[in-house]
Design a protein around this motif. Structure first.
Motif, PDB file in Angstrom:
ATOM      1  N   TYR A 138       4.296   1.798  -3.572  1.00 33.89           N
ATOM      2  CA  TYR A 138       3.724   0.580  -4.131  1.00 33.89           C
ATOM      3  C   TYR A 138       2.877   0.896  -5.365  1.00 33.89           C
ATOM      4  O   TYR A 138       2.997   0.246  -6.409  1.00 33.89           O
ATOM      5  N   ASN A 139       2.024   1.914  -5.251  1.00 35.42           N
ATOM      6  CA  ASN A 139       1.159   2.288  -6.382  1.00 35.42           C
ATOM      7  C   ASN A 139       1.981   2.731  -7.588  1.00 35.42           C
ATOM      8  O   ASN A 139       1.629   2.433  -8.738  1.00 35.42           O
ATOM      9  N   TYR A 140       3.090   3.452  -7.335  1.00 38.36           N
ATOM     10  CA  TYR A 140       3.937   3.933  -8.433  1.00 38.36           C
ATOM     11  C   TYR A 140       4.508   2.755  -9.227  1.00 38.36           C
ATOM     12  O   TYR A 140       4.401   2.707 -10.461  1.00 38.36           O
TER      13      TYR A 140
ATOM     14  N   TYR B 269      -0.002  -7.979 -13.178  1.00 37.44           N
ATOM     15  CA  TYR B 269      -0.584  -6.708 -12.716  1.00 37.44           C
ATOM     16  C   TYR B 269      -1.987  -6.955 -12.165  1.00 37.44           C
ATOM     17  O   TYR B 269      -2.361  -6.436 -11.102  1.00 37.44           O
TER      18      TYR B 269
ATOM     19  N   LYS C 269       2.143   5.258  -1.679  1.00 34.08           N
ATOM     20  CA  LYS C 269       2.529   5.866  -2.949  1.00 34.08           C
ATOM     21  C   LYS C 269       3.586   5.049  -3.691  1.00 34.08           C
ATOM     22  O   LYS C 269       3.514   4.884  -4.906  1.00 34.08           O
TER      23      LYS C 269
ATOM     24  N   GLU D 241       0.855  -1.183   0.000  1.00 29.19           N
ATOM     25  CA  GLU D 241       0.000   0.000   0.000  1.00 29.19           C
ATOM     26  C   GLU D 241       0.890   1.231   0.000  1.00 29.19           C
ATOM     27  O   GLU D 241       2.100   1.137   0.203  1.00 29.19           O
TER      28      GLU D 241
ATOM     29  N   GLU E 149      -5.092  -6.715  -3.764  1.00 24.84           N
ATOM     30  CA  GLU E 149      -5.278  -5.430  -3.091  1.00 24.84           C
ATOM     31  C   GLU E 149      -6.735  -5.215  -2.694  1.00 24.84           C
ATOM     32  O   GLU E 149      -7.026  -4.525  -1.722  1.00 24.84           O
TER      33      GLU E 149
ATOM     34  N   TYR F  63      -1.849  -8.551  -8.755  1.00 23.74           N
ATOM     35  CA  TYR F  63      -1.601  -7.561  -7.701  1.00 23.74           C
ATOM     36  C   TYR F  63      -2.895  -6.818  -7.341  1.00 23.74           C
ATOM     37  O   TYR F  63      -3.226  -6.638  -6.168  1.00 23.74           O
ATOM     38  N   LYS F  64      -3.634  -6.383  -8.367  1.00 21.27           N
ATOM     39  CA  LYS F  64      -4.865  -5.639  -8.127  1.00 21.27           C
ATOM     40  C   LYS F  64      -5.900  -6.499  -7.401  1.00 21.27           C
ATOM     41  O   LYS F  64      -6.633  -6.011  -6.535  1.00 21.27           O
TER      42      LYS F  64
ATOM     43  N   ARG G 265       3.535  -0.431  -9.186  1.00 15.87           N
ATOM     44  CA  ARG G 265       2.482  -1.272  -9.762  1.00 15.87           C
ATOM     45  C   ARG G 265       1.990  -0.680 -11.085  1.00 15.87           C
ATOM     46  O   ARG G 265       1.855  -1.381 -12.088  1.00 15.87           O
ATOM     47  N   ASP G 266       1.733   0.645 -11.094  1.00 20.10           N
ATOM     48  CA  ASP G 266       1.244   1.291 -12.322  1.00 20.10           C
ATOM     49  C   ASP G 266       2.325   1.343 -13.395  1.00 20.10           C
ATOM     50  O   ASP G 266       2.037   1.239 -14.592  1.00 20.10           O
TER      51      ASP G 266
END
Length: 658
Positions: A63-65, A97, A61, A59, A104, A100-101, A67-68
């Motif tokens: 991780y999100n960076y 991907y 910023k 979780e 989450e 991962y989503k 992952r995207d």
């Protein structure tokens, strides 16, 4: 989601990229970030990011960076029209991907989580990524099991198991089998037992198990113990809880041991009615456990046993503490059970005021739990509808595909008929062409053979001309008249041998270098007699040449040796020298003859004879070596601007007879 749980869930998903060269054991997260920043190839970046996502909190910023970025690199790569193998790697990345989503969202929105896993299955199928596809089937099965849809859960577990068995992936087989066993075991079905033991087979050899493998084995043994509790087989339940704890102690993970102590405590409580031992196990769980969920479970179980023992004060304290922890983790079943136990406690102790308060809270918790179950049931219906809709769409797509295949087969048959007609025409043309070429080359070979025969005859004439034969016989006769019988016999022997060699070799395409040396020596010996011994000669082959195994065209060197004797030493009365040498240079065989005569002079007869020899031998070499040009070097030997003789050299084509 807690980090260790997320790592466990993702452990069986392996991205099949060049990151195989990047091992998590050899690179820390910072090193992997450097690889992402500096790597030239997208597939290496994707591999590094996949390790980063597993090894950072799931979780925030950062991780999100990553992952995207993972998704962005794969999508851009697909748009670049890569080769088929690279395209598969990009599809695998998009599959990961969506994995991962899915994980989450699985705690907050199970429907969305399942949709993400379904999307990952599509991508893994396109990538022909059987390993990750198998894991995705088992993953979506766990999500269906979570909402109570055992039928679809077990169906997907078996899909994953079948694929893992085809891959001969023992770890995957254990993973799928354990989930099947848990699904069956939740209803105490005897079908669970074979799959428990099938999963255990993977963990049989303790010497090769990692710590994570040992943790999985401990959970598996504990699940088998839970099954035997539900099946009211206390002997086996105790046996497998003991085995589970023995394995877990090797891992040295406090939270793992805490959960297993709680499970074993329930076995002592329900099977053996050994409340003292159960309380001891719950105390151990509280002592080493750090997760609120595990501590809440231990306090709840401990309070329940104390209620059974009528230790009301201690029971009240532990049950209230369990409620406090439950609020932090949202453990709704634990809240309902704790409030139910407190209600019984207050009734038994006559504290009706608190009992009334507790029953109200208990009912609210029960209603919340019923709402959650209703939500799960609604979710189950929605997912069943989506699943059936996908199945119907799949059948329609399959029917369309069959129609397309049928149409394509008809087109292929038409193309096949046309192709057969074209091939037949090509075959006829080829046959006509081959017949023509056969006749053409046959005629050409006849012409070439005739030409070679003419060349052989010319060479034979240069060696066996009447003048040479007459002079040789005349000189031998003179030796006999001079009563030099031994010398005459010697020369006669050499002359007869030379004659035989020339006649025999004139019909051969190749002779050995050893035979060529012998013939040359005999020829020079006869010439020495004809010229009253006014010259000496040497005939040599370099030491690195094995004369018995070198094959060369016959009768090539004699015209040039004759030139050296007849024209090179023409004006020499004594002290003449003829040196014949065969040598290798850059794997090529060379012939060289030198004399110490007056050199090349502009006399028409001499030059004409040399030109004739050169022409005949050049043509002969062309026929044997199949070469366009043959360089024959004839030049004066000059020392201090004074001519010292003539040197002739050229390359001779040869064959090594080994």
């Amino acid at each position: 989601m807690h980090y260790s749980v997320r790592l466990l869930l993702l452990s069986l998903f392996i991205l099949l990229l060049p990151v195989g060269k990047i091992s998590a054991q050899n690179y820390n997260v910072d090193s992997l970030k450097q690889i992402v920043a500096s790597a030239k190839h997208d597939t290496i970046k994707l591999g590094a990011i996949s390790y980063i996502l597993i090894n950072i909190p799931g979780e925030g910023k950062e991780y999100n960076y990553y992952r995207d970025k993972f998704k962005s690199i794969a999508n851009i790569g697909l748009k670049s029209n890569p080769d088929p193998e690279t395209k598969k790697q990009y599809f695998s990345a998009l599959g990961m991907y969506n994995v991962y989503k899915s994980y989450e969202t699985m705690q907050t929105d199970i429907v969305t989580s399942i949709k993400y896993i379904d999307k990952s299955i599509e991508y893994f199928t396109k990538a022909d990524d059987k390993r990750n596809l198998s894991s995705a089937y088992v993953g979506v099965g766990t999500l269906y099991y979570k909402i109570g849809n055992r039928e679809k859960a077990i169906s997907n577990f078996f899909k994953g198991l079948k694929q893992f068995e085809l891959l001969k992936d023992n770890e995957g087989i254990a993973y799928a089998s354990q989930n099947i066993a848990n699904a069956y075991g939740s209803e105490s079905s005897s079908k669970a037992v074979p799959y428990f033991f099938k999963a255990l087979e993977y963990y049989k050899d303790e010497s090769v198990l990692s710590l994570q493998d040992k943790a999985q084995k401990a959970y598996l043994l504990a699940s088998l113990g839970d099954y035997y509790i539900n099946a009211k087989d206390c002997g086996n339940a105790n046996l497998y809880f003991e085995k589970s704890l023995a394995v877990a102690k090797q891992v040295e993970d406090g939270n793992l041991l805490s959960e297993l102590y709680c499970r074993q405590g329930k076995a002592e409580e329900r099977c053996n009615k050994n409340y003292a031992k159960a309380l001891g196990l719950y105390d151990q769980a509280l002592k080493i456990g750090t997760l609120d969920e595990n501590r809440a479970r231990a306090l709840l179980n401990k309070g329940h046993v104390q209620l059974l023992q009528k230790s009301y004060k201690e029971a009240e304290k532990n049950l209230n503490e369990a409620l406090v922890l439950e609020r932090k983790v949202g453990y709704l079943n634990a809240r309902k059970d704790a409030l139910g136990y407190l209600y019984d406690l207050y009734k038994q102790t006559g504290n009706y005021k608190k009992a009334v308060d507790i029953i109200d809270r208990y009912n609210r918790a029960k209603d919340s739990l019923d709402e959650e179950k209703s939500h799960d049931a609604l979710t189950k219906q929605q997912l069943t509808y989506d699943y059936e809709k996908r199945e119907l769409q799949s059948k329609l797509a399959q029917e369309r595909r069959l129609s397309e295949i049928k149409l394509e087969n008809e087109r292929q048959n038409t193309r096949k008929d046309i192709m057969i007609a074209v091939i037949a025409m090509i075959v006829v043309i080829l046959i006509i062409s081959l017949v023509y070429l056969y006749k053409y080359f046959k005629q050409k070979n006849i012409i070439t053979a005739n030409k070679n025969n003419e060349l052989r005859q010319k060479l034979l004439l240069t060696q066996m001309n009447p003048h040479f034969i007459f002079n040789s016989v005349d000189n031998i006769q003179s030796l006999i008249y001079a009563d030099k019988n031994d010398e005459a016999v010697n020369y006669l022997t050499k002359f007869s041998k030379l004659t035989r060699q020339i006649l025999e070799h004139s019909t051969e395409d190749y002779i050995t270098l050893d035979e060529e040396l012998s013939m040359t020596k005999n020829y020079l010996a006869i010439q020495q007699l004809l010229y009253n011994n006014n010259f000496t000669y040497t005939v040599d082959a370099d030491d690195d040449i094995d004369a018995e195994f070198i094959l060369l065209p016959p009768m090539l060197t004699q015209p040039f040796i004759e030139n050296a004797v007849k024209h090179g030493l023409k004006n020499t009365q004594e002290g003449g020298k003829i040196n014949v040498r065969f040598y290798m240079h850059n794997d090529s065989l060379f012939f060289e003859v030198t004399d110490n005569g007056t050199g090349i002079i502009a006399k028409e007869d001499d030059n004409k004879h040399r030109s004739l020899a050169t022409q005949i031998v050049t043509e002969r070499l062309k026929g044997n070596a199949n070469r366009k040009t043959i360089d024959i070097e004839i030049s004066n030997i000059v020392d201090n601007e004074k001519v010292q003789g003539v040197i002739t050299r050229f390359e001779i084509p040869y064959i090594k007879d080994i």
